[in-house]
Scaffold this motif. Structure first.
Motif, PDB file in Angstrom:
ATOM      1  N   PHE A 188       0.827  -1.207   0.000  1.00  0.00           N
ATOM      2  CA  PHE A 188       0.000   0.000   0.000  1.00  0.00           C
ATOM      3  C   PHE A 188       0.858   1.252   0.000  1.00  0.00           C
ATOM      4  N   VAL A 189       1.942   1.256   0.759  1.00  0.00           N
ATOM      5  CA  VAL A 189       2.833   2.418   0.761  1.00  0.00           C
ATOM      6  C   VAL A 189       3.436   2.614  -0.631  1.00  0.00           C
ATOM      7  N   THR A 190       3.786   1.516  -1.301  1.00  0.00           N
ATOM      8  CA  THR A 190       4.290   1.619  -2.673  1.00  0.00           C
ATOM      9  C   THR A 190       3.213   2.182  -3.589  1.00  0.00           C
ATOM     10  N   PHE A 191       2.003   1.663  -3.479  1.00  0.00           N
ATOM     11  CA  PHE A 191       0.880   2.174  -4.278  1.00  0.00           C
ATOM     12  C   PHE A 191       0.682   3.660  -4.031  1.00  0.00           C
ATOM     13  N   LEU A 192       0.688   4.065  -2.772  1.00  0.00           N
ATOM     14  CA  LEU A 192       0.492   5.464  -2.429  1.00  0.00           C
ATOM     15  C   LEU A 192       1.597   6.323  -3.016  1.00  0.00           C
ATOM     16  N   GLY A 193       2.849   5.845  -2.905  1.00  0.00           N
ATOM     17  CA  GLY A 193       3.964   6.591  -3.479  1.00  0.00           C
ATOM     18  C   GLY A 193       3.867   6.705  -4.986  1.00  0.00           C
ATOM     19  N   GLN A 194       3.397   5.626  -5.649  1.00  0.00           N
ATOM     20  CA  GLN A 194       3.252   5.665  -7.097  1.00  0.00           C
ATOM     21  C   GLN A 194       2.178   6.658  -7.521  1.00  0.00           C
ATOM     22  N   VAL A 195       1.062   6.670  -6.808  1.00  0.00           N
ATOM     23  CA  VAL A 195      -0.020   7.596  -7.151  1.00  0.00           C
ATOM     24  C   VAL A 195       0.445   9.034  -7.012  1.00  0.00           C
ATOM     25  N   LEU A 196       1.075   9.356  -5.886  1.00  0.00           N
ATOM     26  CA  LEU A 196       1.509  10.733  -5.650  1.00  0.00           C
ATOM     27  C   LEU A 196       2.645  11.126  -6.578  1.00  0.00           C
ATOM     28  N   SER A 197       3.594  10.211  -6.807  1.00  0.00           N
ATOM     29  CA  SER A 197       4.728  10.532  -7.674  1.00  0.00           C
ATOM     30  C   SER A 197       4.270  10.732  -9.112  1.00  0.00           C
ATOM     31  N   ARG A 198       3.386   9.871  -9.598  1.00  0.00           N
ATOM     32  CA  ARG A 198       2.865  10.044 -10.955  1.00  0.00           C
ATOM     33  C   ARG A 198       2.053  11.332 -11.061  1.00  0.00           C
ATOM     34  N   ARG A 199       1.340  11.672 -10.007  1.00  0.00           N
ATOM     35  CA  ARG A 199       0.594  12.927 -10.025  1.00  0.00           C
ATOM     36  C   ARG A 199       1.545  14.116 -10.074  1.00  0.00           C
ATOM     37  N   SER A 200       2.651  14.019  -9.329  1.00  0.00           N
ATOM     38  CA  SER A 200       3.606  15.125  -9.317  1.00  0.00           C
ATOM     39  C   SER A 200       4.322  15.269 -10.647  1.00  0.00           C
ATOM     40  N   LEU A 201       4.447  14.177 -11.406  1.00  0.00           N
ATOM     41  CA  LEU A 201       5.126  14.219 -12.704  1.00  0.00           C
ATOM     42  C   LEU A 201       4.186  14.622 -13.828  1.00  0.00           C
ATOM     43  N   ALA A 202       2.881  14.375 -13.656  1.00  0.00           N
ATOM     44  CA  ALA A 202       1.925  14.703 -14.701  1.00  0.00           C
ATOM     45  C   ALA A 202       1.617  16.199 -14.674  1.00  0.00           C
ATOM     46  N   LYS A 203       1.851  16.893 -15.791  1.00  0.00           N
ATOM     47  CA  LYS A 203       1.657  18.338 -15.848  1.00  0.00           C
ATOM     48  C   LYS A 203       0.195  18.720 -15.710  1.00  0.00           C
ATOM     49  N   LEU A 219       7.568   0.946 -12.339  1.00  0.00           N
ATOM     50  CA  LEU A 219       7.479   1.839 -11.189  1.00  0.00           C
ATOM     51  C   LEU A 219       8.227   3.128 -11.476  1.00  0.00           C
ATOM     52  N   VAL A 220       7.607   4.255 -11.142  1.00  0.00           N
ATOM     53  CA  VAL A 220       8.328   5.524 -11.191  1.00  0.00           C
ATOM     54  C   VAL A 220       9.039   5.719  -9.859  1.00  0.00           C
ATOM     55  N   THR A 221       9.994   6.629  -9.866  1.00  0.00           N
ATOM     56  CA  THR A 221      10.696   6.925  -8.627  1.00  0.00           C
ATOM     57  C   THR A 221       9.706   7.455  -7.601  1.00  0.00           C
ATOM     58  N   ASP A 222       9.697   6.878  -6.431  1.00  0.00           N
ATOM     59  CA  ASP A 222       8.771   7.275  -5.378  1.00  0.00           C
ATOM     60  C   ASP A 222       9.351   8.471  -4.650  1.00  0.00           C
ATOM     61  N   TYR A 223       8.821   9.652  -4.963  1.00  0.00           N
ATOM     62  CA  TYR A 223       9.346  10.883  -4.368  1.00  0.00           C
ATOM     63  C   TYR A 223       8.814  11.114  -2.961  1.00  0.00           C
ATOM     64  N   THR A 224       7.975  10.204  -2.454  1.00  0.00           N
ATOM     65  CA  THR A 224       7.562  10.322  -1.052  1.00  0.00           C
ATOM     66  C   THR A 224       8.499   9.562  -0.123  1.00  0.00           C
ATOM     67  N   GLU A 225       9.382   8.737  -0.689  1.00  0.00           N
ATOM     68  CA  GLU A 225      10.380   8.067   0.135  1.00  0.00           C
ATOM     69  C   GLU A 225      11.399   9.093   0.606  1.00  0.00           C
ATOM     70  N   PRO A 226      11.781   9.035   1.879  1.00  0.00           N
ATOM     71  CA  PRO A 226      12.650  10.078   2.438  1.00  0.00           C
ATOM     72  C   PRO A 226      13.923  10.311   1.637  1.00  0.00           C
ATOM     73  N   GLN A 227      14.610   9.246   1.205  1.00  0.00           N
ATOM     74  CA  GLN A 227      15.877   9.448   0.504  1.00  0.00           C
ATOM     75  C   GLN A 227      15.675  10.111  -0.850  1.00  0.00           C
ATOM     76  N   ASN A 228      14.597   9.741  -1.554  1.00  0.00           N
ATOM     77  CA  ASN A 228      14.326  10.367  -2.844  1.00  0.00           C
ATOM     78  C   ASN A 228      13.847  11.800  -2.667  1.00  0.00           C
ATOM     79  N   LEU A 229      13.016  12.007  -1.670  1.00  0.00           N
ATOM     80  CA  LEU A 229      12.528  13.347  -1.382  1.00  0.00           C
ATOM     81  C   LEU A 229      13.680  14.282  -1.036  1.00  0.00           C
TER      82      LEU A 229
END
Length: 870
Positions: free
Chosen positions: A240-255, A776-786
């Motif tokens: 679920f955390v991966t799913f959540l990160g994918q949703v938010l990261s894809r949203r952040s990448l989509a213009k 998978l896109v890079t999960d920008y909600t993960e602390p190290q990526n963020l």
């Protein structure tokens, strides 16, 4: 390095940034062969600083430059286009170290410069002009800039590390190890959470699979189920955390999407660290009411309670199932009330060799006496409590039931039957005398042995950690005894009392007026010529004596004195009864009791046992709603009298001193019984048992011993009354038992079904979502990526003042996109409300064209995605 050399290499190392953005000087090639990106420091725009810089030497020392660094405002952070810091070319300022066509590189030690003024947000909502000092440091000098990025040249083998150093990755292909592992975890969590939900709903019973002493002990089963539940919980959280990160990261990448907020970035923490929702409750206010926030909130709660739900609904617990109808088998070796079989199987250390004549009889006598007195004491104790409470009913059905004991560990309860024949007042109206008539049915003792027989595969309490329990109802015959006591005067008894006959031989007695029969009185007993039966009495029809009924009358040697009893156990000619003659001190009449046994088809046997309270077996009789009555299994089954039981009862009478009145012994049991005689019609005491009731209770133990290893049917279908080897007889039964079972034990635990259902549905949804994506896109909600993106992003007024205590209030609602600079492929955070513009040259990267193309392809594909409903 020479100018010509610099020009040659400049063609091969063409810079991606604008030529007029940086002034460079030629410098010696570092030993690492690395090209370093410029570093830019922010300083206060004060005249003193400008003067200091303008008056400085064209080749200041490294130390002087870094001393100025300590006074600068360092503003690493997140940027929007309105507050970005443009990089302004120096313009006309030149030096001998300036970059020229022949000198494209400038040493970072030789070219300190102050840029033209630019506007910088100062944190208080105002903007002011601030000049900028731009410096470059050589890594060989041991000091690196804050925004240094390194990549290898072709001459240094840059192709070997191009993917790691030359461009940013934004996605992971489906065939990558990360994608495969996430899909594997999602598949595992979905399958097993589905299995857990099915187990909770189906509530399977594990039978002998989970039992003490077996291959799968209850403690082991509990541990295994808890282990699987924990792995499901952990995999669910990960997926679920991966799913959540994918949703938010894809949203952040989509213009076209609104991006993601800081509050949304923290939603992953709700699931991983639920206490965060308490310590940072303001985040719930900002995103908790959104669709994705609601899903995450639900996921956080169900993840918290999943192990608890599994323990309540899936982990095996001892639990009763429903009534199960089945055919059971019981071991049978003899007919009902077989005296020889009972005697042979009596447990005694005195063998037949040691006492071949009376060894078995002694054992039976002790057993009968012990059981009879035990039952008598228990029964009288019950009545003592009733008397103290003020009495009970005179209706037999409402009076205490007969107690008993089997194998010293199983409580027995008999049942009064044929209630319609026990009304003393009705009998008095019909026969004009006191008739105390009761019938008692006892359970079939063989049912207990059948329940414990391995052939029937019933889990015993010891198989369930000593705390198991089960109950069964057996459709078998029930042994019964009828005791009828009739008050008669001396004259009415004369035909059946030898000492009262006219020519009887008697001896003197110590009791005045008593006639005692001589020792050989039985030798004179004979029928009259032409007759088959002895003297007639006025109660022949009542006791069913004489030629009409084919039953011989009993003959007693003498009349007993007060508080005494005398027995008759020798009546012949197909007699099925034994008799007791008693004298009450309260009335002048004597009381004659007849005891006989029969098999009742109107009963069933109930047996239940608990590891904590022990076993209990009882007869359940004359219930029209009892579908396990023997008469339901065998319609029209008759009531069968037993002639063999008379021999068993005879041993019982001798063992219990019922015949001691022949010597006026005044036995204690006789004294007790004679005080229970009903003196007159309507005088049945509601605080005392009657004589017939108490006799039934005492002799009930013989009914239990008579059904041990005996037939379950109303007939015996063998020629011999005893078999050399036991055989199994089937009978109908219903069973309800405790087994280790999945499912709730209390109704309120059913609420946890919601948890199991939501976990499975969420797992299935995440699995479909992840499977439908190409990778998978890079999960920008993960602390190290963020952190990596945030520290390489320019500052923004949208989060002003948050560096000390973190963002709060409306700062949590600011929408952010992950943007990319077209030329360098550099990724950074951008405020959604900011214009596109050009990325500040501070954050450009020198890239190879191949790496840039790959980053652009990945980013372009993701950034053009349409907005998601999540």
């Amino acid at each position: 390095m020479s100018t010509n050399a610099g020009e040659g290499e400049g063609d091969q190392r063409r810079l991606l940034q604008k030529e007029d953005s940086i002034s460079e000087i030629n410098s010696p090639k570092p030993s690492s062969s690395s090209i370093l990106r410029h570093v830019y420091h922010r300083v206060d725009s004060s005249p003193d600083l400008d003067d200091a810089v303008s008056k400085s030497s064209p080749k200041p020392s490294i130390n002087s430059i870094f001393e100025n660094d300590e006074q600068q405002l360092r503003g690493l952070g997140i940027s929007d286009r309105r507050t970005s810091i443009p990089r302004v070319p120096v313009g006309s300022r030149t030096s001998i170290h300036s970059r020229t066509p022949s000198n494209p590189f400038v040493s970072p030690l030789d070219s300190p410069r102050i840029s033209e003024p630019s506007y910088i947000y100062n944190g208080d909502g105002l903007a002011r002009d601030t000049p900028r000092i731009e410096e470059e440091q050589d890594v060989t000098k041991g000091r690196n800039s804050q925004f240094t990025e390194e990549f290898n040249t072709e001459e240094d083998g840059g192709n070997k590390g191009m993917d790691n150093h030359n461009h940013s990755h934004t996605d992971s292909k489906r065939a990558s190890w990360l994608s495969i592992s996430i899909l594997g975890l999602s598949l595992y969590s979905t399958i097993f959470s589905g299995i857990w939900l099915v187990l909770a709903i189906a509530q399977p019973r594990y039978g002998r699979f989970i039992r003490s002493g077996g291959n799968f002990a209850p403690s082991t089963a509990s541990t295994v189920f808890a282990l699987f539940a924990k792995t499901i919980e952990l995999s669910f959280v990960t997926v679920f955390v991966t799913f959540l990160g994918q949703v938010l990261s894809r949203r952040s990448l989509a213009k076209s999407s609104r991006g993601m907020t800081i509050a949304e970035m923290t939603m992953r923490t709700w699931v991983i660290q639920p206490g965060f929702m308490i310590t940072h409750g303001q985040h719930l206010y900002h995103v908790g009411i959104s669709f994705l926030g609601a899903i995450t909130l639900v996921a956080a709660f169900i993840a918290m309670f999943y192990t608890t739900a599994s323990d309540a609904l899936v982990s095996p617990h001892l639990k009763f199932g429903g009534w199960e109808h089945k055919t059971m088998y019981g071991s049978v070796q003899a007919s009902y009330a077989n005296p020889d079989f009972i005697k042979a199987n009596c447990q005694t250390p005195i063998t037949a060799v040691m006492d071949p004549v009376e060894g078995g009889n002694e054992c039976m006598a002790l057993d009968y006496a012990g059981q009879a007195y035990h039952n008598s004491i228990a029964y009288m104790s019950t009545w003592a409590g009733i008397r103290e409470a003020g009495g009970t009913s005179t209706k037999l059905a409402e009076r205490p039931q007969a107690p008993g004991m089997l194998y010293d560990n199983t409580t027995v309860t008999g049942r009064w039957i044929l209630i319609n024949t026990s009304d003393i007042n009705a009998s008095n109206q019909k026969y004009n005398r006191v008739i105390n008539n009761v019938s008692l049915a006892m359970p079939h003792a063989g049912v207990l042995a059948a329940a414990q027989d391995p052939k029937n595969s019933i889990l015993q309490p010891e198989d369930l950690a000593g705390v198991g329990q089960y109950a069964m109802r057996a459709s078998v015959i029930s042994p019964a005894v009828n005791v009828m006591c009739v008050n008669m005067n001396k004259t009415e008894l004369k035909p059946i009392v030898y000492a009262e006959w006219e020519y009887a031989k008697t001896n003197s007695s110590t009791v005045p007026g008593q006639k005692v029969a001589w020792a050989g009185w039985e030798s004179e007993l004979q029928v009259l010529p032409g007759h088959n039966y002895t003297n007639k009495t006025v109660v022949d029809d009542l006791f069913e004596w004489g030629e009409k009924y084919g039953r011989q009358t009993p003959i007693f040697p003498m009349l007993p004195i007060d508080y005494n009893t005398i027995t008759n156990i020798s009546a012949a000619n197909n007699s099925d009864s034994i008799y007791l003659l008693a004298k009450s001190p309260n009335i002048t009449d004597y009381t004659l009791c007849q005891l006989r046994s029969f098999i009742s088809p109107s009963c069933s046997t109930y047996y239940n046992i608990s590891g904590t309270t022990g076993g209990h077996i009882e007869a359940h009789c004359e219930d029209e709603h009892d579908d396990m009555a023997y008469s339901r299994s065998v319609p029209n089954a008759p009531t069968v009298r037993s002639s063999d039981w008379r021999n068993v009862a005879a041993s019982w009478m001798l063992a219990t001193s019922m015949d001691d009145g022949i010597t006026n012994a005044n036995a204690s049991i006789a004294r007790l019984l004679t005080q229970l005689i009903v003196p007159a019609p309507g005088d049945l005491n509601s605080s005392l048992p009657s004589l017939a009731e108490h006799l039934s209770v005492m002799i009930g133990s013989t009914l239990l011993s008579s059904t041990t290893l005996s037939t379950y049917y109303h007939y015996w279908d063998h020629t011999d009354t005893e078999l050399a080897q036991p055989e199994y007889q089937p009978f109908n039964a219903s069973l309800v038992s405790q087994q280790y079972t999945s499912g709730f034990t209390s109704k309120w635990e059913g609420i946890f079904y919601i948890v199991l259902l939501l976990v499975f549905v969420t797992n299935a949804f995440c699995l479909v979502y992840l499977f439908m994506r190409s990778g998978l896109v890079t999960d920008y909600t993960e602390p190290q990526n963020l952190f990596a993106v945030a520290v390489n992003s320019p500052s923004s007024h949208a989060v002003a003042g948050s560096c000390g205590a973190g963002p709060k209030g409306e700062q949590l609602n600011v929408n952010w996109h992950v943007d990319r600079e077209d030329n360098s492929g550099h990724f950074f955070f951008k405020n959604k409300d900011a214009g596109r513009g050009n990325v500040p040259q501070d954050f450009e990267l020198r890239r190879r064209q191949s790496g840039i193309a790959r980053s652009m392809t990945s980013y372009s594909r993701l950034s053009k995605k349409s907005n998601s409903f999540l």
